[in-house]
Scaffold this motif. Structure first.
Motif, PDB file in Angstrom:
ATOM      1  N   GLY A 106       0.803  -1.224   0.000  1.00  0.00           N
ATOM      2  CA  GLY A 106       0.000   0.000   0.000  1.00  0.00           C
ATOM      3  C   GLY A 106       0.831   1.266   0.000  1.00  0.00           C
ATOM      4  N   ASP A 121      -6.425  12.577   4.583  1.00  0.00           N
ATOM      5  CA  ASP A 121      -5.820  11.880   5.737  1.00  0.00           C
ATOM      6  C   ASP A 121      -4.286  11.865   5.696  1.00  0.00           C
ATOM      7  N   ASP A 146      -1.229  -5.625   7.114  1.00  0.00           N
ATOM      8  CA  ASP A 146      -1.354  -4.356   7.841  1.00  0.00           C
ATOM      9  C   ASP A 146      -2.827  -4.115   8.154  1.00  0.00           C
TER      10      ASP A 146
END
Ligand code: TMP
Length: 251
Positions: A98, A128, A174
């Motif tokens: 990612g 974010d 994750d």
């Protein structure tokens, strides 16, 4: 009592409940990625995430890890504690994938020397952004003590989840957590909020490294729904037969 909508997010809705300190969390089938730029519907995803999150939050409670889950009330909804949400997304990484791969130019699939904890400021308008613990303390989003508790809980959750997923032949690559504050008998408790599901975890099959999570949708890998179903079936929260029945007769 009529339930009142309080908040609608990308994958969930939050309603009021009969008790002032409790809310109803409703799981939608909407899937979004890249901060709403990619959108679709994955039929049944909300049901599956409701069941998976129920199981994992219940297990965490058994380990004394405080979390907002109280009770699942139907296929798509659960009662949760009302928390004062801390505006931080905590990402714990065991294997590179990612955004870290892009950001630091490392190969995907590298096992990290120890779990890596990252923080993102929960602010859609800013996409974010990645922040450090210094930002959290400087801007007063959490106190030093709260931050210590958040990190310690996150690492305990990682240990538990890694082992639990390993037992169903899945690697926890994750995941993302959110926390909130709740007062209980004059004591301020930091509690895990949100959900734990293939929407906010990267989960790879141990033998084949097949992606069994939302990355199938994010990156157009095909069969967007198979990850959700496979994880639910392996965890034993819903059988394939039950799931089909539920989808057909949905209320
Ligand atoms: P990332 O590699 O895109 O930063 O994502 C890390 C983990 O956090 C991954 O398991 C997906 C999850 N995640 C969310 O749950 N919500 C988000 O908005 C993002 C960006 C990631």
């Amino acid at each position: 009592m009529k339930k009142k909508i309080i908040y609608e997010g990308k994958a969930k809705k939050i309603f009021s409940s009969a008790k002032p300190n409790e809310l109803i969390q409703h799981f939608k089938d909407d899937a979004t990625a890249f901060n709403n730029k990619k959108k679709s519907i994955i039929p049944g995803k909300g049901i599956i995430n409701n069941f998976i999150s129920e199981l994992l939050m219940t297990k965490l409670s058994e380990l004394n890890i405080p979390n907002h889950f109280i009770k699942r009330i139907n296929m798509r909804e659960q009662i949760i504690y009302k928390l004062d949400i801390i505006p931080i997304e905590v990402v714990i990484r065991n294997v590179s994938s990612g955004s870290i791969v892009k950001r630091l130019g490392i190969d995907e699939g590298k096992v990290l020397s120890k779990p890596l904890v990252e923080f993102f400021y929960k602010k859609d308008e800013l996409d974010d952004p990645l922040i450090s613990d210094e930002h959290i303390l400087n801007f007063g989003w959490a106190t030093e003590h709260e931050l210590e508790e958040i990190i310690s809980l996150s690492l305990r959750i990682n240990d538990f989840l890694s082992g639990y997923f390993m037992s169903i032949n899945v690697r926890l690559i994750d995941f993302k957590l959110e926390f909130g504050r709740m007062w209980k008998n004059d004591e301020l408790i930091i509690m895990l909020a949100d959900e734990i599901s293939p929407d906010n975890c990267r989960l790879w099959d141990t033998n084949t490294n097949k992606k069994l999570d939302k990355d199938r949708f994010r990156h157009n890998l095909g069969d967007e729904d198979v990850g959700y179903k496979e994880i639910a079936f392996r965890l034993g929260v819903l059988s394939e037969k039950e799931f089909k029945k539920v989808l057909k007769n949905e209320i």
